[in-house]
Scaffold this motif. Structure first.
Motif, short mmCIF file in Angstrom:
data_model
loop_
_atom_site.label_atom_id
_atom_site.label_comp_id
_atom_site.label_asym_id
_atom_site.label_seq_id
_atom_site.Cartn_x
_atom_site.Cartn_y
_atom_site.Cartn_z
N GLY A 198 -0.76 -8.70 -7.69
CA GLY A 198 -0.20 -9.89 -7.05
C GLY A 198 -0.93 -10.43 -5.85
N ALA A 199 -0.80 -11.73 -5.65
CA ALA A 199 -1.35 -12.38 -4.47
C ALA A 199 -0.34 -12.42 -3.33
CB ALA A 199 -1.79 -13.79 -4.82
N ASN A 200 0.93 -12.15 -3.63
CA ASN A 200 1.97 -12.19 -2.61
C ASN A 200 1.95 -10.88 -1.85
OD1 ASN A 200 4.22 -12.44 -1.03
ND2 ASN A 200 5.69 -12.20 -2.71
N GLN A 201 1.41 -10.90 -0.65
CA GLN A 201 1.28 -9.67 0.11
C GLN A 201 2.30 -9.58 1.23
OE1 GLN A 201 -0.50 -7.29 -1.01
NE2 GLN A 201 -1.26 -8.54 -2.66
N SER A 202 3.49 -10.11 1.00
CA SER A 202 4.56 -9.91 1.96
C SER A 202 4.82 -8.41 2.10
CB SER A 202 5.84 -10.60 1.48
OG SER A 202 6.95 -10.14 2.23
N PRO A 203 4.90 -7.90 3.33
CA PRO A 203 5.12 -6.46 3.49
C PRO A 203 6.41 -5.96 2.87
CG PRO A 203 5.42 -7.63 5.58
CD PRO A 203 4.81 -8.60 4.62
N ALA A 204 7.35 -6.88 2.60
CA ALA A 204 8.60 -6.48 1.97
C ALA A 204 8.43 -6.16 0.50
CB ALA A 204 9.65 -7.57 2.15
N THR A 205 7.27 -6.53 -0.09
CA THR A 205 7.07 -6.31 -1.53
C THR A 205 6.26 -5.06 -1.83
OG1 THR A 205 4.98 -7.55 -1.65
CG2 THR A 205 7.03 -8.81 -1.82
N LEU A 206 5.76 -4.37 -0.80
CA LEU A 206 4.82 -3.27 -1.03
C LEU A 206 5.47 -1.89 -0.98
CD1 LEU A 206 1.88 -4.59 1.20
CD2 LEU A 206 2.22 -4.91 -1.25
N GLY A 207 6.74 -1.80 -0.57
CA GLY A 207 7.38 -0.50 -0.41
C GLY A 207 7.90 0.09 -1.69
N GLY A 208 8.36 -0.79 -2.60
CA GLY A 208 8.71 -0.40 -3.96
C GLY A 208 9.55 0.84 -4.11
N ALA A 209 9.11 1.71 -5.04
CA ALA A 209 9.89 2.87 -5.44
C ALA A 209 10.04 3.90 -4.34
CB ALA A 209 9.25 3.51 -6.67
N CYS A 210 9.28 3.79 -3.25
CA CYS A 210 9.45 4.72 -2.13
C CYS A 210 10.56 4.27 -1.19
CB CYS A 210 8.14 4.87 -1.36
SG CYS A 210 6.88 5.83 -2.26
N GLY A 211 10.95 3.00 -1.29
CA GLY A 211 12.06 2.52 -0.47
C GLY A 211 11.70 2.08 0.92
N TYR A 212 10.42 1.86 1.18
CA TYR A 212 10.02 1.33 2.49
C TYR A 212 10.32 -0.17 2.49
CZ TYR A 212 7.29 5.67 2.68
OH TYR A 212 6.88 6.99 2.66
N ASP A 213 11.26 -0.61 3.31
CA ASP A 213 11.63 -2.02 3.31
C ASP A 213 10.48 -2.92 3.71
OD1 ASP A 213 14.18 -1.57 2.48
OD2 ASP A 213 15.07 -1.56 4.48
N ASN A 214 9.66 -2.44 4.64
CA ASN A 214 8.57 -3.24 5.16
C ASN A 214 7.44 -2.28 5.53
OD1 ASN A 214 6.86 -4.56 7.22
ND2 ASN A 214 8.36 -6.22 7.12
N THR A 215 6.31 -2.40 4.86
CA THR A 215 5.25 -1.41 5.07
C THR A 215 4.61 -1.51 6.45
OG1 THR A 215 3.60 -2.86 4.01
CG2 THR A 215 4.74 -1.24 2.61
N PHE A 216 4.75 -2.67 7.11
CA PHE A 216 4.27 -2.77 8.48
C PHE A 216 5.19 -1.99 9.43
CE2 PHE A 216 1.79 -6.21 6.72
CZ PHE A 216 0.61 -6.16 7.45
N HIS A 217 6.50 -2.19 9.26
CA HIS A 217 7.45 -1.46 10.09
C HIS A 217 7.38 0.04 9.83
CE1 HIS A 217 10.09 -5.34 10.42
NE2 HIS A 217 9.00 -5.40 11.15
N ALA A 218 7.01 0.40 8.61
CA ALA A 218 6.90 1.82 8.26
C ALA A 218 5.62 2.45 8.79
CB ALA A 218 6.98 1.99 6.74
N GLY A 219 4.70 1.61 9.28
CA GLY A 219 3.47 2.12 9.87
C GLY A 219 2.26 2.13 8.97
N PHE A 220 2.36 1.47 7.79
CA PHE A 220 1.29 1.57 6.80
C PHE A 220 0.45 0.31 6.66
CE2 PHE A 220 4.88 4.12 4.69
CZ PHE A 220 4.59 5.24 5.45
N GLY A 221 0.94 -0.83 7.12
CA GLY A 221 0.20 -2.08 6.95
C GLY A 221 0.10 -2.48 5.49
N VAL A 222 -1.06 -3.11 5.12
CA VAL A 222 -1.24 -3.55 3.74
C VAL A 222 -2.15 -2.63 2.95
CG1 VAL A 222 -0.84 -5.99 4.25
CG2 VAL A 222 -3.17 -5.07 4.37
N ASN A 223 -2.67 -1.58 3.58
CA ASN A 223 -3.53 -0.65 2.85
C ASN A 223 -2.66 0.36 2.11
OD1 ASN A 223 -5.83 -1.92 3.76
ND2 ASN A 223 -6.14 -0.52 5.47
N THR A 224 -2.05 -0.13 1.03
CA THR A 224 -1.08 0.66 0.28
C THR A 224 -1.41 0.60 -1.21
OG1 THR A 224 0.41 -1.24 0.01
CG2 THR A 224 0.73 0.15 1.97
N ALA A 225 -0.76 1.48 -1.97
CA ALA A 225 -0.99 1.51 -3.41
C ALA A 225 0.23 2.07 -4.12
CB ALA A 225 -2.23 2.35 -3.75
#
Length: 254
Positions: free
Chosen positions: A39-66
């Motif tokens: 996806g091109a939509n890199q909203s941090p709310a879309t990257l937490g997925g099955a781990c349940g991180y609501d926002n990967t920035f607030h979780a401390g991970f930024g956009v370098n996720t997989a």
């Protein structure tokens, strides 16, 4: 069984282990896998997925996720784990950036389609966020590249974070920004009325469950990571806490 026979058995076991590592594609500590991006939509709310991180920035991970395949996800235990990836330039010089390396955090699950898909077992696959993917691969029409990966220690800013969710006597604690190996094996909670630690149970991903009413109590936590390291976080949550709040500790795994 004589000492010579015992030694022969040990040698055979060692040789079998070496062969097994070769079959798994270990290359100087690196393993073979493939990577795509989603996806091109890199909203941090879309990257937490099955781990349940609501926002990967607030979780401390930024956009370098997989999102990782089931062979790596381990039923959610891998949430928060860090992997260092490099595009395999020797295998695909057209699309791989030479000597480019990135560290990503596992925050999601790449489900199998049971039809030869890249995330089907036993394949090891990383479906990366688009910014992370193009740190190691060229932009173009190629959607998948061969990669080499290895587990690395997670370096986080600040302490481990605890987000409280749920209601009444159903409490969920999302644990994020975990350093060290990053992946949690076991968790406990202790309120200000108790003298002993009470085990938490993984509900899903990074969310751990307690069936005790913890309201109006100071809360302490104890975590054990997959690598065996354990830390205790005393009174990290004040008695005035409310559901939905996040509290950051002063302690961190190294």
């Amino acid at each position: 069984m004589g000492p010579f026979v015992t030694l022969s058995v040990l040698v055979c076991q060692f040789l079998f282990f070496v062969c097994l590592l070769s079959l798994k594609g270990i290359n100087g500590g690196w393993l073979n896998a493939h990577a795509t991006f989603y996806g091109a939509n890199q909203s941090p709310a879309t990257l937490g997925g099955a781990c349940g991180y609501d926002n990967t920035f607030h979780a401390g991970f930024g956009v370098n996720t997989a999102a990782v395949s089931g062979a790596l996800f381990r039923g959610g235990e891998a949430c928060g784990a860090c992997y260092q990836l490099m595009c395999n330039y020797r295998a695909d010089p057209k699309w791989c950036l030479r000597r480019a390396v990135i560290t990503v955090t596992a925050t999601n699950f790449c489900p199998p389609n049971n039809n030869g898909g890249w995330c089907d077992p036993p394949r090891q696959h990383f479906d990366m966020s688009m910014p992370a993917f193009f740190r190691i691969a060229r932009q173009g029409n190629e959607g998948i590249v061969p990669v080499l990966y290895r587990r690395v220690s997670c370096t986080r800013r600040g302490g481990v974070r605890f987000t409280l969710r749920g209601q009444s006597n159903f409490n969920l604690v999302m644990i994020s920004n975990v350093g060290g190996s990053g992946d949690i094996k076991a968790a406990w909670v202790r309120d200000s009325r108790a003298r002993s630690w009470v085990p938490l149970h993984r509900n899903w991903g990074a969310n751990w469950q307690s069936s005790f009413d913890l309201r109006n109590q100071k809360l302490s936590f104890k975590l054990t990571l997959v690598d065996g390291k354990t830390l205790e976080f005393f009174n990290v949550v004040p008695s005035t806490w409310r559901f939905g709040q996040t509290f950051s500790s002063r302690s961190q795994f190294s």
